[in-house]
Design a protein around this motif. Structure first.
Motif, short mmCIF file in Angstrom:
data_model
loop_
_atom_site.label_atom_id
_atom_site.label_comp_id
_atom_site.label_asym_id
_atom_site.label_seq_id
_atom_site.Cartn_x
_atom_site.Cartn_y
_atom_site.Cartn_z
N PHE A 222 0.92 -1.40 0.16
CA PHE A 222 -0.31 -0.52 -0.02
C PHE A 222 1.28 1.12 0.40
O PHE A 222 0.48 2.04 -1.01
CB PHE A 222 -0.75 0.08 1.43
CG PHE A 222 -1.91 1.02 1.38
CD1 PHE A 222 -2.42 1.69 0.69
CD2 PHE A 222 -0.88 1.79 2.42
CE1 PHE A 222 -3.36 3.03 0.69
CE2 PHE A 222 -2.26 3.14 2.33
CZ PHE A 222 -3.02 4.00 2.02
N LEU A 223 1.82 1.28 0.75
CA LEU A 223 2.69 2.86 1.17
C LEU A 223 3.48 2.49 -0.45
O LEU A 223 3.41 3.43 -0.73
CB LEU A 223 3.73 2.69 1.72
CG LEU A 223 3.10 2.78 3.82
CD1 LEU A 223 4.66 1.79 4.26
CD2 LEU A 223 2.59 4.24 3.37
N TYR A 224 3.89 1.51 -0.99
CA TYR A 224 4.91 1.63 -2.63
C TYR A 224 3.79 2.38 -3.09
O TYR A 224 3.82 3.03 -4.40
CB TYR A 224 5.44 -0.01 -2.69
CG TYR A 224 5.96 0.35 -4.69
CD1 TYR A 224 6.95 0.54 -4.10
CD2 TYR A 224 4.41 -0.22 -5.32
CE1 TYR A 224 7.59 0.69 -5.90
CE2 TYR A 224 5.37 -0.18 -7.14
CZ TYR A 224 6.48 -0.02 -6.59
OH TYR A 224 7.31 -0.02 -8.01
N CYS A 225 2.92 1.56 -3.89
CA CYS A 225 1.83 1.89 -4.54
C CYS A 225 0.83 3.73 -4.10
O CYS A 225 1.17 4.49 -5.25
CB CYS A 225 0.74 1.08 -4.69
SG CYS A 225 0.76 -1.07 -5.05
N GLY A 226 1.18 3.96 -3.24
CA GLY A 226 0.20 4.90 -2.43
C GLY A 226 1.79 6.37 -3.21
O GLY A 226 1.12 7.13 -3.42
#
Length: 449
Positions: free
Chosen positions: A42-46
């Protein structure tokens, strides 16, 4: 045998369950939902989506300079993330065209997350069934202050899921210190220069800040696991909270000081920052060349010397990126087969925080006396004082963790209080020695008078 970092249930300390003398048979580890993998993805995509959106905004506003740096920080960290996942999973020696294609389009964490979820669902459906392929794992554990050897069986599927978790822990550190730190620093600098914070930039900075905090917390946990590889380590909520507060205050104060310093001196600050990074980068290599040791050949058996050199350079870049913004909790040693110094290294920690504190004070003073045009509506003295106090509070939480909350503090030959006590005793004894006079000298002085 691969090392599994899954935390098992409480070991069965019944003497009848021991398989041999001084070895306790522990309960088999249970698989848990991979929250950390989902959170890292989630952090990477966000962060990737918000960075690309900001690139689009900068391009639309003809702000080429800001667009170039934003896109460069995103691309560099994304490429390093893909390389990390490929290296950990050893995909180059496997026939997985779909995974390699997803890594090529910078979506490797997404496909890896799906693989981990599928593996978890498979384990969930087969819960209670014995796996045909298992391996025995042994670790030391401190139970009521007594060191015991625990042995348990680990199934192949649980070991694969643990490998996914370890890969994402390393990926989160790569993303945090090689992508989120420069991205957050630059976006703060742009916001300070432009005197505005649009919602899109605020979202990018929030994702970067969360990524940095999460990566720094994982940095401490992995450092403990690497230093004490023979031990099964448990970190409770209080320990994790202390590490999180310590790292959050340390990184945020450091980055804000760097931003204010850069906004004050503009391009004149670049040589100082680059030199700072290069000193950290070349320090392990200088020690390696001075030692006269050979390049380690146990990193990967299929790697050539060029491949090994590329991996060592990548590790050194990550090491320099971590130490540039916070303490790495490990000292890199390229001449060692493990690449790290597994000692406690109180001297290395003290030297790092002493140098960083002096640097921060100097940069804050530069901002205070020369940053008139940066923040006109705020008291520079108050800002400078708050940043230094925040950094000092982070050091206090660091000392608190090592003194009272470290999971293996009983193994320390010296802790923080012992070190301070030795220093104070040494100063006190030296002062008493200087103030005391031999009797002969006193009598001679009286006779002269």
């Amino acid at each position: 045998m691969d090392r599994v970092y899954e935390i098992p249930e409480e070991p069965n300390t019944d003497p009848g369950s021991s398989v041999e003398e001084d070895v306790i048979r522990g309960a088999n580890p249970r698989f848990t939902f991979p929250f950390s993998i989902l959170f890292s993805t989630f952090l990477y995509c966000g962060e990737a989506a918000s960075a690309l959106y900001m690139v689009r905004v900068y391009r639309k506003n003809n702000e080429t300079f800001w667009m170039t740096y934003t896109f460069s920080f995103f691309m560099f960290s994304s490429i390093m993330v893909q390389m990390t996942l490929i290296f950990v999973h050893r995909d180059l020696a496997k026939d997985k065209p779909l995974s390699l294609f997803m890594h090529l389009i910078l979506l490797g964490p997404v496909i890896r997350c799906l693989e981990a979820m599928i593996k978890y669902l498979t384990l969930w459906k087969k819960e209670g069934q014995e796996e045909p392929y298992v391996s025995l794992t042994r670790k030391k554990m401190l139970i009521d202050g007594v060191e015991v050897l625990i042995e348990w069986e680990v199934g192949h599927s649980i070991r694969t899921l643990a490998m996914h978790r370890n890969a994402y822990k390393r990926m989160s550190q790569i993303q945090a210190f090689l992508g989120s730190v420069p991205q957050l620093t630059y976006q703060l600098y742009v916001s300070l220069i432009s005197a505005e914070v649009p919602p899109s930039r605020a979202v990018l900075m929030i994702f970067s800040l969360i990524s940095v905090t999460y990566g720094a917390t994982l940095c401490n946990m992995l450092a403990i696991q690497i230093k004490y590889d023979d031990y099964k380590i448990r970190l409770g909520p209080l320990e994790v909270l202390c590490i999180t507060i310590w790292r959050t205050l340390e990184i945020t104060s450091r980055l804000m000081i760097l931003v204010l310093f850069s906004a004050t001196l503009k391009l004149k600050a670049v040589p100082f920052l680059v030199l700072n990074f290069l000193i950290i980068f070349f320090e392990p290599w200088v020690k390696f060349w001075r030692s006269g040791a050979q390049m380690p050949d146990n990193i990967e058996k299929n790697f050539s010397r060029v491949g090994t050199l590329v991996v060592l350079i990548s590790v050194t870049i990550l090491y320099a990126g971590i130490n540039f913004s916070c303490w790495s909790a490990l000292q890199l040693r390229l001449a060692d087969s493990d690449l790290v110094d597994k000692g406690q290294n109180w001297g290395h920690m003290g030297l790092h925080y002493s140098v960083r504190l002096v640097e921060n004070v100097i940069m804050v003073l530069v901002f205070k006396f020369f940053g008139v045009k940066v923040l006109l509506n705020y008291c520079h003295s108050l800002i400078a004082l708050q940043l230094i106090i925040a950094y000092l509070i982070s050091i206090v939480f660091m000392l608190l963790f090592f003194q009272y909350l470290h999971p293996l503090r009983s193994l320390f030959t010296r802790n923080v209080v012992d070190y301070l006590h030795c220093v104070c005793c040494h100063q006190h004894q030296r002062g008493r020695a200087e103030n005391s006079e031999p009797p002969f000298e006193a009598e001679t002085r009286q006779s002269i008078v």
